[in-house]
Design a protein around this motif. Structure first.
Motif, PDB file in Angstrom:
ATOM      1  N   GLY A 123       0.806  -1.207   0.000  1.00 33.49           N
ATOM      2  CA  GLY A 123       0.000   0.000   0.000  1.00 33.49           C
ATOM      3  C   GLY A 123       0.841   1.259   0.000  1.00 33.49           C
ATOM      4  O   GLY A 123       2.035   1.239   0.308  1.00 33.49           O
ATOM      5  N   ALA A 124       0.220   2.356  -0.358  1.00 37.92           N
ATOM      6  CA  ALA A 124       0.907   3.639  -0.338  1.00 37.92           C
ATOM      7  C   ALA A 124       1.191   4.049   1.105  1.00 37.92           C
ATOM      8  O   ALA A 124       0.459   3.667   2.026  1.00 37.92           O
ATOM      9  CB  ALA A 124       0.054   4.706  -1.029  1.00 37.92           C
ATOM     10  N   PRO A 125       2.240   4.842   1.334  1.00 41.65           N
ATOM     11  CA  PRO A 125       2.608   5.211   2.718  1.00 41.65           C
ATOM     12  C   PRO A 125       1.481   5.868   3.507  1.00 41.65           C
ATOM     13  O   PRO A 125       1.382   5.696   4.715  1.00 41.65           O
ATOM     14  CB  PRO A 125       3.789   6.169   2.518  1.00 41.65           C
ATOM     15  N   ASP A 126       0.615   6.627   2.823  1.00 44.59           N
ATOM     16  CA  ASP A 126      -0.450   7.332   3.530  1.00 44.59           C
ATOM     17  C   ASP A 126      -1.811   6.649   3.378  1.00 44.59           C
ATOM     18  O   ASP A 126      -2.844   7.235   3.696  1.00 44.59           O
ATOM     19  CB  ASP A 126      -0.545   8.776   3.041  1.00 44.59           C
ATOM     20  N   ASP A 127      -1.816   5.395   2.905  1.00 42.54           N
ATOM     21  CA  ASP A 127      -3.059   4.665   2.693  1.00 42.54           C
ATOM     22  C   ASP A 127      -3.459   3.970   3.993  1.00 42.54           C
ATOM     23  O   ASP A 127      -2.758   3.062   4.457  1.00 42.54           O
ATOM     24  CB  ASP A 127      -2.869   3.631   1.584  1.00 42.54           C
ATOM     25  N   PRO A 128      -4.592   4.359   4.604  1.00 46.19           N
ATOM     26  CA  PRO A 128      -4.974   3.730   5.880  1.00 46.19           C
ATOM     27  C   PRO A 128      -5.298   2.253   5.744  1.00 46.19           C
ATOM     28  O   PRO A 128      -5.252   1.522   6.733  1.00 46.19           O
ATOM     29  CB  PRO A 128      -6.210   4.532   6.315  1.00 46.19           C
ATOM     30  N   ASP A 129      -5.649   1.804   4.534  1.00 46.73           N
ATOM     31  CA  ASP A 129      -5.955   0.398   4.320  1.00 46.73           C
ATOM     32  C   ASP A 129      -4.757  -0.364   3.757  1.00 46.73           C
ATOM     33  O   ASP A 129      -4.843  -1.553   3.478  1.00 46.73           O
ATOM     34  CB  ASP A 129      -7.147   0.252   3.360  1.00 46.73           C
ATOM     35  N   GLY A 130      -3.645   0.329   3.537  1.00 48.34           N
ATOM     36  CA  GLY A 130      -2.439  -0.330   3.051  1.00 48.34           C
ATOM     37  C   GLY A 130      -1.755  -1.066   4.180  1.00 48.34           C
ATOM     38  O   GLY A 130      -2.030  -0.863   5.362  1.00 48.34           O
ATOM     39  N   GLY A 131      -0.818  -1.931   3.827  1.00 48.66           N
ATOM     40  CA  GLY A 131      -0.105  -2.677   4.829  1.00 48.66           C
ATOM     41  C   GLY A 131      -0.940  -3.771   5.455  1.00 48.66           C
ATOM     42  O   GLY A 131      -1.328  -3.693   6.622  1.00 48.66           O
ATOM     43  N   HIS A 132      -1.272  -4.796   4.675  1.00 51.83           N
ATOM     44  CA  HIS A 132      -2.017  -5.932   5.196  1.00 51.83           C
ATOM     45  C   HIS A 132      -1.777  -7.128   4.279  1.00 51.83           C
ATOM     46  O   HIS A 132      -1.012  -7.032   3.319  1.00 51.83           O
ATOM     47  CB  HIS A 132      -3.514  -5.607   5.308  1.00 51.83           C
ATOM     48  N   ALA A 133      -2.407  -8.243   4.567  1.00 53.25           N
ATOM     49  CA  ALA A 133      -2.232  -9.454   3.775  1.00 53.25           C
ATOM     50  C   ALA A 133      -3.575  -9.898   3.206  1.00 53.25           C
ATOM     51  O   ALA A 133      -4.640  -9.635   3.791  1.00 53.25           O
ATOM     52  CB  ALA A 133      -1.627 -10.565   4.620  1.00 53.25           C
ATOM     53  N   GLU A 134      -3.508 -10.587   2.080  1.00 54.23           N
ATOM     54  CA  GLU A 134      -4.699 -11.079   1.395  1.00 54.23           C
ATOM     55  C   GLU A 134      -4.580 -12.581   1.207  1.00 54.23           C
ATOM     56  O   GLU A 134      -3.566 -13.068   0.700  1.00 54.23           O
ATOM     57  CB  GLU A 134      -4.845 -10.388   0.036  1.00 54.23           C
ATOM     58  N   ILE A 135      -5.612 -13.318   1.613  1.00 60.83           N
ATOM     59  CA  ILE A 135      -5.694 -14.747   1.327  1.00 60.83           C
ATOM     60  C   ILE A 135      -6.515 -14.901   0.056  1.00 60.83           C
ATOM     61  O   ILE A 135      -7.717 -14.613   0.036  1.00 60.83           O
ATOM     62  CB  ILE A 135      -6.329 -15.509   2.496  1.00 60.83           C
ATOM     63  N   LYS A 136      -5.878 -15.362  -1.012  1.00 56.99           N
ATOM     64  CA  LYS A 136      -6.501 -15.354  -2.329  1.00 56.99           C
ATOM     65  C   LYS A 136      -7.280 -16.627  -2.639  1.00 56.99           C
ATOM     66  O   LYS A 136      -8.028 -16.670  -3.616  1.00 56.99           O
ATOM     67  CB  LYS A 136      -5.440 -15.137  -3.409  1.00 56.99           C
ATOM     68  N   THR A 137      -7.108 -17.662  -1.823  1.00 54.12           N
ATOM     69  CA  THR A 137      -7.724 -18.937  -2.159  1.00 54.12           C
ATOM     70  C   THR A 137      -9.213 -18.984  -1.850  1.00 54.12           C
ATOM     71  O   THR A 137      -9.954 -19.725  -2.493  1.00 54.12           O
ATOM     72  CB  THR A 137      -7.032 -20.065  -1.377  1.00 54.12           C
ATOM     73  N   PHE A 138      -9.687 -18.216  -0.872  1.00 55.88           N
ATOM     74  CA  PHE A 138     -11.046 -18.386  -0.365  1.00 55.88           C
ATOM     75  C   PHE A 138     -12.095 -17.975  -1.393  1.00 55.88           C
ATOM     76  O   PHE A 138     -11.859 -17.117  -2.250  1.00 55.88           O
ATOM     77  CB  PHE A 138     -11.246 -17.577   0.914  1.00 55.88           C
ATOM     78  N   ASP A 139     -13.293 -18.584  -1.269  1.00 61.44           N
ATOM     79  CA  ASP A 139     -14.402 -18.229  -2.156  1.00 61.44           C
ATOM     80  C   ASP A 139     -15.675 -18.047  -1.339  1.00 61.44           C
ATOM     81  O   ASP A 139     -15.700 -18.253  -0.119  1.00 61.44           O
ATOM     82  CB  ASP A 139     -14.584 -19.272  -3.266  1.00 61.44           C
ATOM     83  N   ALA A 140     -16.761 -17.672  -2.021  1.00 62.39           N
ATOM     84  CA  ALA A 140     -17.997 -17.291  -1.329  1.00 62.39           C
ATOM     85  C   ALA A 140     -18.839 -18.478  -0.906  1.00 62.39           C
ATOM     86  O   ALA A 140     -19.911 -18.292  -0.314  1.00 62.39           O
ATOM     87  CB  ALA A 140     -18.828 -16.351  -2.206  1.00 62.39           C
ATOM     88  N   ALA A 141     -18.403 -19.708  -1.181  1.00 60.07           N
ATOM     89  CA  ALA A 141     -19.070 -20.867  -0.590  1.00 60.07           C
ATOM     90  C   ALA A 141     -18.694 -21.015   0.879  1.00 60.07           C
ATOM     91  O   ALA A 141     -19.317 -21.786   1.612  1.00 60.07           O
ATOM     92  CB  ALA A 141     -18.710 -22.141  -1.357  1.00 60.07           C
ATOM     93  N   ALA A 142     -17.676 -20.278   1.302  1.00 61.94           N
ATOM     94  CA  ALA A 142     -17.221 -20.359   2.687  1.00 61.94           C
ATOM     95  C   ALA A 142     -18.174 -19.640   3.622  1.00 61.94           C
ATOM     96  O   ALA A 142     -18.736 -18.600   3.283  1.00 61.94           O
ATOM     97  CB  ALA A 142     -15.823 -19.753   2.816  1.00 61.94           C
ATOM     98  N   ASN A 143     -18.347 -20.212   4.808  1.00 60.09           N
ATOM     99  CA  ASN A 143     -18.996 -19.480   5.891  1.00 60.09           C
ATOM    100  C   ASN A 143     -18.010 -18.406   6.347  1.00 60.09           C
ATOM    101  O   ASN A 143     -16.921 -18.726   6.813  1.00 60.09           O
ATOM    102  CB  ASN A 143     -19.304 -20.448   7.040  1.00 60.09           C
ATOM    103  N   PRO A 144     -18.343 -17.119   6.215  1.00 59.70           N
ATOM    104  CA  PRO A 144     -17.354 -16.077   6.528  1.00 59.70           C
ATOM    105  C   PRO A 144     -16.969 -16.026   7.997  1.00 59.70           C
ATOM    106  O   PRO A 144     -15.860 -15.607   8.336  1.00 59.70           O
ATOM    107  CB  PRO A 144     -18.039 -14.783   6.082  1.00 59.70           C
ATOM    108  N   TYR A 145     -17.871 -16.450   8.882  1.00 62.53           N
ATOM    109  CA  TYR A 145     -17.530 -16.467  10.311  1.00 62.53           C
ATOM    110  C   TYR A 145     -16.488 -17.548  10.602  1.00 62.53           C
ATOM    111  O   TYR A 145     -15.542 -17.328  11.366  1.00 62.53           O
ATOM    112  CB  TYR A 145     -18.789 -16.696  11.147  1.00 62.53           C
ATOM    113  N   LEU A 146     -16.660 -18.710   9.967  1.00 65.33           N
ATOM    114  CA  LEU A 146     -15.639 -19.748  10.088  1.00 65.33           C
ATOM    115  C   LEU A 146     -14.320 -19.263   9.508  1.00 65.33           C
ATOM    116  O   LEU A 146     -13.249 -19.525  10.068  1.00 65.33           O
ATOM    117  CB  LEU A 146     -16.078 -21.017   9.351  1.00 65.33           C
ATOM    118  N   ALA A 147     -14.390 -18.565   8.381  1.00 65.08           N
ATOM    119  CA  ALA A 147     -13.172 -18.126   7.700  1.00 65.08           C
ATOM    120  C   ALA A 147     -12.364 -17.167   8.579  1.00 65.08           C
ATOM    121  O   ALA A 147     -11.162 -17.365   8.779  1.00 65.08           O
ATOM    122  CB  ALA A 147     -13.519 -17.469   6.366  1.00 65.08           C
ATOM    123  N   VAL A 148     -13.016 -16.137   9.113  1.00 61.03           N
ATOM    124  CA  VAL A 148     -12.253 -15.171   9.908  1.00 61.03           C
ATOM    125  C   VAL A 148     -11.768 -15.810  11.213  1.00 61.03           C
ATOM    126  O   VAL A 148     -10.633 -15.587  11.656  1.00 61.03           O
ATOM    127  CB  VAL A 148     -13.057 -13.876  10.181  1.00 61.03           C
TER     128      VAL A 148
END
Length: 465
Positions: free
Chosen positions: A343-368
């Motif tokens: 992310g950009a230095p001044d981006d409040p949402d920058g600096g994080h990680a993304e798990i790319k494998t997950f899909d919308a068949a997942a229960n999101p509560y289980l996922a997090v």
């Protein structure tokens, strides 16, 4: 306890009065089952106070429902016996912009004695969030939601089989402005409905597959992020219906084509300071963030049984399709299963990680919840990250991948479920009842589709999510 209950009653009555003034007549109370299907009980708005005080009855058998509404059993759950109580989260009661006269609230599940149901996925997510907070850590999470939109057939007949023709309402190229022009009214209504409902939209744009779009929402508390993605999906679905369209969030809409992901973004903070922005640390990661992500990376084979819970999920997980099918991580590498976003230095949402494998068949509560559990175990065990990968691992030879220590993530639901079954950290975090119910559903899903061709799997699951 009496004072708290009285306060809940008063708050619920005030909410019911406000909803009535807004013209709301019914409230949808939702939970998400272990197959990733959002299930619902609805009540008249004037019954909200009673629901908040005594709950709404439901069967515990829903924890062993499969995506096709068949029922399996686990050691602890299954059959016609027992009852639970659904309690609406009054803080999340939301009037639905695309469903006039309706409101929505996510629900927590308790037994008849008022004890938390051990298989309640939303409470599992809350427990893991609280476990992180007890260690002085804050998680901010958010989802990217992808879907494919088609024209609804006249009369809305039941969906057909593998040869069902899909009538896409837009013909523009992938990521093309043409699609935005062709469906500008529809996308405007999606954005407006989400905004009215308090969902902060970061991006909405066309994606790669025919008729495919994506909406990204702002990160927040993990439980709220999971609530939000449920509300996003059902809002998109409702707006689609009002435009004569159908929305599919299925991992594979058409076998052999790019499917729908639901990437999970995770940021780690201590005392309000991002642990992804340490200027003197490798890759900007503070030691705790390195260990957390190391734990997630180590657990990815087991986490696939959570985040990719359907045989259709594994039609999507193909090399060189930006789905992250190899157990590796990289800095801004969209082919890595775990992508570090600087992310950009001044981006409040920058600096994080993304798990790319997950899909919308997942229960999101289980996922997090499962991701937090894996990351916290990484911190406890001082997990490390291997060197980051650059480029597409899929174009490397087998020997070169082996030399770099890059292995393929599970290619079937059976393999992923086997890894989940053997994962002691996830078993401990989920508890025996929830862990067993998830595994029972995964085994039943795999058995049901064991003899099915890819086209048949995609067709059977296309409109389930």
């Amino acid at each position: 306890m009496g004072s708290w209950a009285a306060q809940q009653r008063q708050e619920a009555r005030q909410l019911a009065a406000r909803l009535s003034a807004e013209g709301v007549r019914n409230v949808a109370l939702t939970w998400v089952d272990n197959a990733g299907i959002t299930r619902v009980k609805t009540i008249p708005a004037e019954r909200l106070a009673a629901a908040a005080e005594r709950g709404i009855g439901m069967s515990p058998v829903f924890d062993v429902f499969t995506s096709d509404d068949a029922i399996t059993t686990s050691e602890h759950l299954g059959g016609p016996d027992g009852d639970l109580r659904l309690f609406p989260d009054l803080e999340r009661v939301t009037s639905l912009a695309a469903q006039p006269g309706w409101a929505w609230a996510p629900a927590d599940r308790y037994d008849q004695l008022g004890l938390p149901h051990p298989a309640c996925q939303r409470q599992f997510a809350r427990r893991m969030t609280e476990r992180a907070a007890a260690a002085g850590l804050e998680l901010r999470m958010g989802f990217e939601t992808e879907w494919v939109v088609t024209r609804a057939p006249a009369g809305h007949p039941a969906p057909g089989g593998a040869d069902e023709p899909l009538d896409y309402p837009c013909a523009g190229p992938a990521y093309g402005m043409t699609r935005v022009v062709e469906l500008s009214d529809y996308l405007r209504d999606v954005t407006e409905a989400l905004s009215v409902q308090g969902i902060d939209v970061l991006q909405i744009h066309p994606e790669y597959a025919p008729g495919q779009f994506e909406v990204t929402t702002a990160p927040g508390d993990p439980v709220r992020a999971a609530d939000d993605v449920v509300l996003v999906r059902e809002t998109v679905r409702a707006v689609s219906v009002r435009h004569g369209l159908r929305a599919s969030f299925a991992p594979s809409v058409v076998a052999g084509e790019v499917g729908n992901g639901c990437h999970l973004h995770t940021g780690l903070y201590r005392d309000g300071t991002s642990l992804h922005r340490s200027p003197d640390a490798a890759w900007g990661l503070a030691p705790e963030a390195t260990a957390f992500l190391g734990g997630v990376l180590d657990a990815l084979p087991a986490l696939l049984a959570i985040g990719c819970p359907s045989p259709a999920s594994y039609l999507r997980l193909q090399p060189s399709h930006w789905a992250g099918v190899y157990q590796c991580w990289g800095v801004e590498n969209r082919e890595a299963a775990l992508r570090l976003i600087t992310g950009a230095p001044d981006d409040p949402d920058g600096g994080h990680a993304e798990i790319k494998t997950f899909d919308a068949a997942a229960n999101p509560y289980l996922a997090v919840g499962a991701v937090i559990a894996a990351g916290l175990h990484g911190i406890e065990s001082a997990a490390q990250l291997p060197p980051p990968q650059t480029g597409d691992p899929g174009v490397l030879g087998v020997r070169e991948r082996a030399r770099r220590g890059i292995v393929r993530l599970p290619a079937t639901l059976t393999e992923a479920a086997d890894r989940l079954e053997k994962s002691a950290p996830l078993h401990e975090a989920m508890g025996e009842v929830l862990h067993g119910a998830v595994l029972a559903v995964r085994r039943a899903e795999e058995a049901h589709f064991a003899e099915s061709e890819d086209d048949a799997i995609a067709a059977a699951t296309r409109w389930r999510w």
